[in-house]
Structures are given as structure tokens and as C-alpha cells.
Scaffold this motif. Structure first.
Motif, PDB file in Angstrom:
ATOM      1  N   VAL A   1       0.857  -1.181   0.000  1.00 45.26           N
ATOM      2  CA  VAL A   1       0.000   0.000   0.000  1.00 45.26           C
ATOM      3  C   VAL A   1       0.894   1.232   0.000  1.00 45.26           C
ATOM      4  CG1 VAL A   1      -1.766   1.297   1.242  1.00 45.26           C
ATOM      5  CG2 VAL A   1      -1.858  -1.207   1.189  1.00 45.26           C
ATOM      6  N   GLN A   2       0.756   2.055  -1.029  1.00 48.51           N
ATOM      7  CA  GLN A   2       1.532   3.288  -1.139  1.00 48.51           C
ATOM      8  C   GLN A   2       0.795   4.466  -0.506  1.00 48.51           C
ATOM      9  OE1 GLN A   2       4.781   3.433  -3.123  1.00 48.51           O
ATOM     10  NE2 GLN A   2       4.413   1.428  -2.222  1.00 48.51           N
ATOM     11  N   ARG A   3      -0.526   4.455  -0.666  1.00 44.39           N
ATOM     12  CA  ARG A   3      -1.356   5.538  -0.147  1.00 44.39           C
ATOM     13  C   ARG A   3      -2.745   4.979   0.093  1.00 44.39           C
ATOM     14  NH1 ARG A   3      -4.256   9.773  -3.104  1.00 44.39           N
ATOM     15  NH2 ARG A   3      -3.402   8.885  -5.003  1.00 44.39           N
ATOM     16  N   ARG A   4      -3.365   5.405   1.183  1.00 42.26           N
ATOM     17  CA  ARG A   4      -4.715   4.945   1.489  1.00 42.26           C
ATOM     18  C   ARG A   4      -5.526   6.106   2.040  1.00 42.26           C
ATOM     19  NH1 ARG A   4      -7.572  -0.024   3.118  1.00 42.26           N
ATOM     20  NH2 ARG A   4      -9.695   0.701   2.848  1.00 42.26           N
ATOM     21  N   ALA A   5      -6.676   6.333   1.452  1.00 41.36           N
ATOM     22  CA  ALA A   5      -7.625   7.343   1.919  1.00 41.36           C
ATOM     23  C   ALA A   5      -9.010   6.702   1.892  1.00 41.36           C
ATOM     24  CB  ALA A   5      -7.581   8.577   1.019  1.00 41.36           C
TER      25      ALA A   5
ATOM     26  N   TYR B   1      -9.887   5.930  -1.849  1.00 45.94           N
ATOM     27  CA  TYR B   1      -8.873   5.539  -2.822  1.00 45.94           C
ATOM     28  C   TYR B   1      -7.721   4.816  -2.124  1.00 45.94           C
ATOM     29  CZ  TYR B   1      -5.590   5.748  -6.699  1.00 45.94           C
ATOM     30  OH  TYR B   1      -4.724   5.416  -7.706  1.00 45.94           O
ATOM     31  N   ALA B   2      -7.163   3.853  -2.823  1.00 47.51           N
ATOM     32  CA  ALA B   2      -5.938   3.198  -2.361  1.00 47.51           C
ATOM     33  C   ALA B   2      -5.021   3.029  -3.563  1.00 47.51           C
ATOM     34  CB  ALA B   2      -6.243   1.845  -1.735  1.00 47.51           C
ATOM     35  N   SER B   3      -3.749   3.289  -3.358  1.00 47.00           N
ATOM     36  CA  SER B   3      -2.737   3.086  -4.382  1.00 47.00           C
ATOM     37  C   SER B   3      -1.811   1.979  -3.894  1.00 47.00           C
ATOM     38  CB  SER B   3      -1.942   4.378  -4.608  1.00 47.00           C
ATOM     39  OG  SER B   3      -0.917   4.163  -5.557  1.00 47.00           O
TER      40      SER B   3
ATOM     41  N   ARG C   1       1.368  -0.966  -5.004  1.00 47.41           N
ATOM     42  CA  ARG C   1       2.483  -1.185  -5.926  1.00 47.41           C
ATOM     43  C   ARG C   1       3.086  -2.559  -5.697  1.00 47.41           C
ATOM     44  NH1 ARG C   1       6.254   1.592  -8.920  1.00 47.41           N
ATOM     45  NH2 ARG C   1       5.410   3.620  -8.394  1.00 47.41           N
TER      46      ARG C   1
ATOM     47  N   GLY D   1      -4.600   1.278  -8.716  1.00 47.53           N
ATOM     48  CA  GLY D   1      -5.485   2.097  -7.910  1.00 47.53           C
ATOM     49  C   GLY D   1      -6.772   1.348  -7.643  1.00 47.53           C
TER      50      GLY D   1
END
Length: 131
Positions: free
Chosen positions: A23-27, A30-32, A34, A41
Motif C-alpha cells: 500500500v503506497q497511499r490509502r484514503a 482511494y488506495a494506491s 504497488r 489504484g
């Protein structure tokens, strides 16, 4: 690539724990994730409009069959990595098609994610062979 999913937590867990994405980013919406060079996404279906005209994504359109006609291909660096991931997945998920050598010279296996998106997991070296 962004996939619209019903349950963000279930999908993030699938891609992280089963397929090895980070997980690179989680809101909230949305989740990104890699894995190597692949960035994926994830967004909730609930954030889409209920219905609409044209070819845009709507909850109504995705309620029929998410991912119909699309095969998402994840290419790993080598056959050893592919075999290891296959064994990991085979113990934890339903495999649609087992790991085997295809007529085009590559091994792969196939499975679906929790929303029914069809995944083909393969490797990048056509010269490799399983022992």
C-alpha cells in the motif's frame, strides 16, 4: 489502472496479502498499491454516480459484470517468483486455471479478485522451464 471495487478493505487485503502488493497511499475513497513497476489504484464503486448517459462508469453499469472482457496481466520477473506466488495463492484462493505452460511459451495461472476482475499471472522469460 484503477479498479472500482465493492469493499475497499477486502480488495486491499486481497492484493496486499495474496499477491504481494504494498500500500503506497490509502484514503477513504482511494488506495494506491504497488508491486514492482505495477501501480494499481482501487476506488469504491459507491463513489460513482448511480446512473448516467454515455460510456462513463456508473454503479448501474458496473453492477452487471465488473471487468467483463478485460484480462489484467501481472508479469513477474522470473519463473521462480511465479512458482512461489502460485503456491501461495493455491493455498489461499480459488485458482481459475492452474500454473501451466501455454502454447506461446510462457507459464501462467489465472484467478479472479473479490470483485470478479480476471487476473493472469505470468513471467517475462519465454526460455524458462519448470524443472
Amino acid at each position: 489502472m484503477e479498479l472500482f471495487v465493492e469493499d475497499m478493505d477486502v480488495s486491499v487485503k486481497f492484493y496486499r496479502e495474496l499477491l504481494g502488493f504494498e500500500v503506497q497511499r490509502r484514503a477513504a475513497g482511494y488506495a494506491s498499491l504497488r508491486r514492482g513497476l505495477v501501480v494499481l489504484g482501487l476506488g469504491p464503486v459507491a463513489k460513482l454516480p448511480a446512473q448516467g448517459e454515455g460510456r462513463g462508469f456508473t454503479r448501474q453499469r458496473l453492477s452487471v459484470d465488473k471487468g467483463a472482457g478485460v484480462e489484467i496481466v501481472l508479469e513477474l520477473d522470473g519463473l521462480d517468483e511465479l512458482q512461489a506466488l502460485y503456491e501461495h495463492c493455491r493455498e489461499r484462493a480459488v485458482i481459475s486455471e492452474p500454473l501451466e505452460l501455454r502454447s506461446w511459451g510462457l507459464y501462467d495461472f489465472r484467478l479472479a479478485d473479490p470483485d470478479g476482475y480476471y487476473l493472469r499471472i505470468t513471467h517475462g522469460n519465454a526460455a524458462a522451464r519448470i524443472g
